[in-house]
Structures are given as structure tokens and as C-alpha cells.
Design a protein around this motif. Structure first.
Motif, PDB file in Angstrom:
ATOM      1  N   ALA A  26      10.804  10.498   5.168  1.00  0.00           N
ATOM      2  CA  ALA A  26       9.419  10.968   5.266  1.00  0.00           C
ATOM      3  C   ALA A  26       8.456   9.788   5.207  1.00  0.00           C
ATOM      4  N   LEU A  27       8.751   8.824   4.352  1.00  0.00           N
ATOM      5  CA  LEU A  27       7.904   7.636   4.225  1.00  0.00           C
ATOM      6  C   LEU A  27       7.883   6.856   5.539  1.00  0.00           C
ATOM      7  N   ALA A  28       9.036   6.653   6.132  1.00  0.00           N
ATOM      8  CA  ALA A  28       9.116   5.942   7.414  1.00  0.00           C
ATOM      9  C   ALA A  28       8.353   6.713   8.499  1.00  0.00           C
ATOM     10  N   TYR A  29       8.478   8.028   8.489  1.00  0.00           N
ATOM     11  CA  TYR A  29       7.779   8.869   9.457  1.00  0.00           C
ATOM     12  C   TYR A  29       6.262   8.691   9.347  1.00  0.00           C
ATOM     13  N   VAL A  30       5.744   8.742   8.129  1.00  0.00           N
ATOM     14  CA  VAL A  30       4.294   8.629   7.921  1.00  0.00           C
ATOM     15  C   VAL A  30       3.791   7.238   8.283  1.00  0.00           C
ATOM     16  N   VAL A  31       4.522   6.207   7.884  1.00  0.00           N
ATOM     17  CA  VAL A  31       4.099   4.835   8.195  1.00  0.00           C
ATOM     18  C   VAL A  31       4.104   4.612   9.706  1.00  0.00           C
ATOM     19  N   GLN A  32       5.173   5.041  10.363  1.00  0.00           N
ATOM     20  CA  GLN A  32       5.291   4.808  11.797  1.00  0.00           C
ATOM     21  C   GLN A  32       4.330   5.678  12.599  1.00  0.00           C
ATOM     22  N   ARG A  33       4.243   6.941  12.276  1.00  0.00           N
ATOM     23  CA  ARG A  33       3.458   7.887  13.078  1.00  0.00           C
ATOM     24  C   ARG A  33       1.962   7.756  12.847  1.00  0.00           C
ATOM     25  N   TYR A  34       1.557   7.483  11.604  1.00  0.00           N
ATOM     26  CA  TYR A  34       0.130   7.498  11.266  1.00  0.00           C
ATOM     27  C   TYR A  34      -0.418   6.122  10.913  1.00  0.00           C
ATOM     28  N   HIS A  35       0.418   5.099  10.965  1.00  0.00           N
ATOM     29  CA  HIS A  35      -0.002   3.713  10.742  1.00  0.00           C
ATOM     30  C   HIS A  35      -0.718   3.528   9.402  1.00  0.00           C
ATOM     31  N   LEU A  36      -0.238   4.237   8.404  1.00  0.00           N
ATOM     32  CA  LEU A  36      -0.797   4.093   7.072  1.00  0.00           C
ATOM     33  C   LEU A  36      -0.088   2.949   6.344  1.00  0.00           C
ATOM     34  N   PRO A  37      -0.823   2.210   5.525  1.00  0.00           N
ATOM     35  CA  PRO A  37      -0.160   1.220   4.671  1.00  0.00           C
ATOM     36  C   PRO A  37       0.818   1.932   3.736  1.00  0.00           C
ATOM     37  N   GLN A  39       1.401   1.964   0.542  1.00  0.00           N
ATOM     38  CA  GLN A  39       0.902   2.622  -0.677  1.00  0.00           C
ATOM     39  C   GLN A  39       0.285   3.983  -0.355  1.00  0.00           C
ATOM     40  N   GLU A  40      -0.534   4.041   0.689  1.00  0.00           N
ATOM     41  CA  GLU A  40      -1.155   5.315   1.066  1.00  0.00           C
ATOM     42  C   GLU A  40      -0.108   6.292   1.593  1.00  0.00           C
ATOM     43  N   ALA A  41       0.865   5.766   2.337  1.00  0.00           N
ATOM     44  CA  ALA A  41       1.942   6.617   2.848  1.00  0.00           C
ATOM     45  C   ALA A  41       2.754   7.204   1.693  1.00  0.00           C
ATOM     46  N   GLU A  42       2.987   6.405   0.662  1.00  0.00           N
ATOM     47  CA  GLU A  42       3.687   6.896  -0.536  1.00  0.00           C
ATOM     48  C   GLU A  42       2.927   8.077  -1.162  1.00  0.00           C
ATOM     49  N   GLU A  43       1.598   7.946  -1.231  1.00  0.00           N
ATOM     50  CA  GLU A  43       0.783   9.026  -1.795  1.00  0.00           C
ATOM     51  C   GLU A  43       0.887  10.288  -0.953  1.00  0.00           C
ATOM     52  N   VAL A  44       0.882  10.125   0.367  1.00  0.00           N
ATOM     53  CA  VAL A  44       0.992  11.265   1.277  1.00  0.00           C
ATOM     54  C   VAL A  44       2.334  11.959   1.073  1.00  0.00           C
ATOM     55  N   PRO A  62      13.309  23.846   3.479  1.00  0.00           N
ATOM     56  CA  PRO A  62      12.380  22.924   2.836  1.00  0.00           C
ATOM     57  C   PRO A  62      12.056  21.697   3.696  1.00  0.00           C
ATOM     58  N   GLU A  63      13.011  21.243   4.504  1.00  0.00           N
ATOM     59  CA  GLU A  63      12.768  20.073   5.351  1.00  0.00           C
ATOM     60  C   GLU A  63      11.689  20.383   6.392  1.00  0.00           C
ATOM     61  N   ALA A  64      11.781  21.546   7.012  1.00  0.00           N
ATOM     62  CA  ALA A  64      10.771  21.943   8.000  1.00  0.00           C
ATOM     63  C   ALA A  64       9.402  22.078   7.334  1.00  0.00           C
ATOM     64  N   PHE A  65       9.373  22.621   6.132  1.00  0.00           N
ATOM     65  CA  PHE A  65       8.106  22.768   5.416  1.00  0.00           C
ATOM     66  C   PHE A  65       7.525  21.391   5.088  1.00  0.00           C
ATOM     67  N   LEU A  66       8.370  20.466   4.657  1.00  0.00           N
ATOM     68  CA  LEU A  66       7.917  19.109   4.355  1.00  0.00           C
ATOM     69  C   LEU A  66       7.290  18.471   5.588  1.00  0.00           C
ATOM     70  N   TYR A  67       7.977  18.568   6.732  1.00  0.00           N
ATOM     71  CA  TYR A  67       7.468  17.936   7.948  1.00  0.00           C
ATOM     72  C   TYR A  67       6.304  18.703   8.571  1.00  0.00           C
ATOM     73  N   ALA A  68       6.064  19.915   8.123  1.00  0.00           N
ATOM     74  CA  ALA A  68       4.840  20.618   8.512  1.00  0.00           C
ATOM     75  C   ALA A  68       3.670  20.150   7.642  1.00  0.00           C
ATOM     76  N   LEU A  69       3.953  19.828   6.382  1.00  0.00           N
ATOM     77  CA  LEU A  69       2.901  19.354   5.476  1.00  0.00           C
ATOM     78  C   LEU A  69       2.478  17.914   5.755  1.00  0.00           C
ATOM     79  N   LEU A  70       3.426  17.065   6.127  1.00  0.00           N
ATOM     80  CA  LEU A  70       3.141  15.637   6.269  1.00  0.00           C
ATOM     81  C   LEU A  70       1.993  15.323   7.231  1.00  0.00           C
ATOM     82  N   PRO A  71       1.932  15.900   8.434  1.00  0.00           N
ATOM     83  CA  PRO A  71       0.814  15.565   9.315  1.00  0.00           C
ATOM     84  C   PRO A  71      -0.544  15.937   8.725  1.00  0.00           C
ATOM     85  N   ARG A  72      -0.608  17.095   8.091  1.00  0.00           N
ATOM     86  CA  ARG A  72      -1.883  17.518   7.484  1.00  0.00           C
ATOM     87  C   ARG A  72      -2.300  16.565   6.378  1.00  0.00           C
ATOM     88  N   ARG A  73      -1.344  16.228   5.533  1.00  0.00           N
ATOM     89  CA  ARG A  73      -1.651  15.319   4.420  1.00  0.00           C
ATOM     90  C   ARG A  73      -2.022  13.928   4.935  1.00  0.00           C
TER      91      ARG A  73
END
Length: 170
Positions: A26-37, A39-44, A62-73
Motif C-alpha cells: 500500500a505504501l509503494a502504491y501511494v508513493v508511486q501513484r500519488y507522488h507523496l513523500p 512520511q505523508e504516504a505513511e500517514e495515508v 479487506p484488501e479491496a476496501f483498503l485499495y478503495a480507501l487509499l485514493p480518497r485518503r
């Protein structure tokens, strides 16, 4: 239930393994997809995992729910960072998808379309700009939280409106 009460409560059965398996992905997904640093990606990711643990017993996937939440967060985090001016968001896709109030696009839609831009709904303008930037209907749908068919319908209506306006001007 806030993050502190979740941290002090025992984790539901199976959540520890889920967390161990999904956290780094999930951390790699957020960093790569949303270009967040990081620390911020960890918070998301932490915030999304809290959402998962809060509904753990209700979830079939739960995995699908997690990946549905990640873009919003992630978009919420980008908006918060932009409001605090801590990090300029340089990806026009994210800004437009998040409903940016300013125009981060390298061309001016008003100049390109003239007064006909006022006839488009905000969602139609978002989709038109994202299509002009080369994003597919599937990518746009994923980021705007709508179906691919909805994107195609909006784009069809934009094309129909613009064709009608160009025919009237001749």
C-alpha cells in the motif's frame, strides 16, 4: 473510534497478517501513484488501515476496501498539503481529479473553447481536460470515483455540445 483507541485495543484475528502483507504494498502504491513523500504516504496508509481495522468484522474483502480507501485518503492529503503550501502538487491529473479551483493545465480551456466553456458542467470540464492530457477513460474513472461508462457519457455529451456549437457558427 480514533487511531489512539485502535492502537490500544487488541487487533482483530487475522489483521496482523493482513497488515504485514499489505502495508509495504500500500505504501509503494501511494508513493508511486500519488507522488507523496514517504512520511505523508505513511500517514495515508496508516489512516486507511485504521479504516480497515474499524470495519474488519464486516468486510468480505479487506484488501479491496483498503485499495478503495487509499485514493480518497491520498487526495485528501494532497489537498491538505496544498492548503498549507507545504508541497506544491505538480501533477495536473491529481489536481483536476480532486476538483482544483485553479487551472493547473498548461493551456487555457477558456481561450481554446471561448464562451462555450461556460456551457460545460464542472465535471465535463474535468473530463475534457483530462482527455486532452491523454488520460484514458479508465484512468479518469478510477481517479474521479465514477464508472468508465460515466466518463464516456460525459465526454460524448461534450463532443455533441461542441459539434452543435461549431455547426451553429457556420
Amino acid at each position: 473510534m480514533d487511531a489512539r483507541s485502535v492502537a490500544s485495543a487488541p487487533a482483530p484475528a487475522g489483521f496482523g497478517a493482513f497488515h504485514k502483507e499489505q502495508h509495504s504494498r500500500a505504501l509503494a502504491y501511494v508513493v508511486q501513484r500519488y507522488h507523496l513523500p514517504k512520511q505523508e504516504a505513511e500517514e495515508v496508509v496508516a489512516d486507511a488501515l485504521v479504516g480497515v481495522v474499524n470495519r474488519w468484522d464486516e468486510l468480505d474483502n479487506p484488501e479491496a476496501f483498503l485499495y478503495a480507501l487509499l485514493p480518497r485518503r491520498a487526495v485528501d492529503k494532497l489537498r491538505a498539503l496544498a492548503r498549507r503550501n507545504e508541497q506544491p502538487v505538480d501533477d495536473p491529473f491529481l489536481e483536476i481529479a480532486a476538483g482544483a479551483t485553479y487551472d493547473p493545465v498548461p493551456f487555457d480551456l477558456k481561450t481554446m473553447l471561448g464562451q462555450s466553456a461556460d456551457l460545460l458542467t464542472p465535471r465535463q470540464r474535468q473530463i475534457l481536460v483530462l482527455k486532452a492530457l491523454g488520460y484514458t477513460a479508465k484512468e479518469i474513472a478510477g481517479h474521479l470515483g465514477v464508472t468508465e461508462n460515466t466518463v464516456n457519457v460525459h465526454f460524448h455529451r461534450v463532443r455533441k455540445l461542441l459539434r452543435g456549437l461549431s455547426a451553429d457558427s457556420w
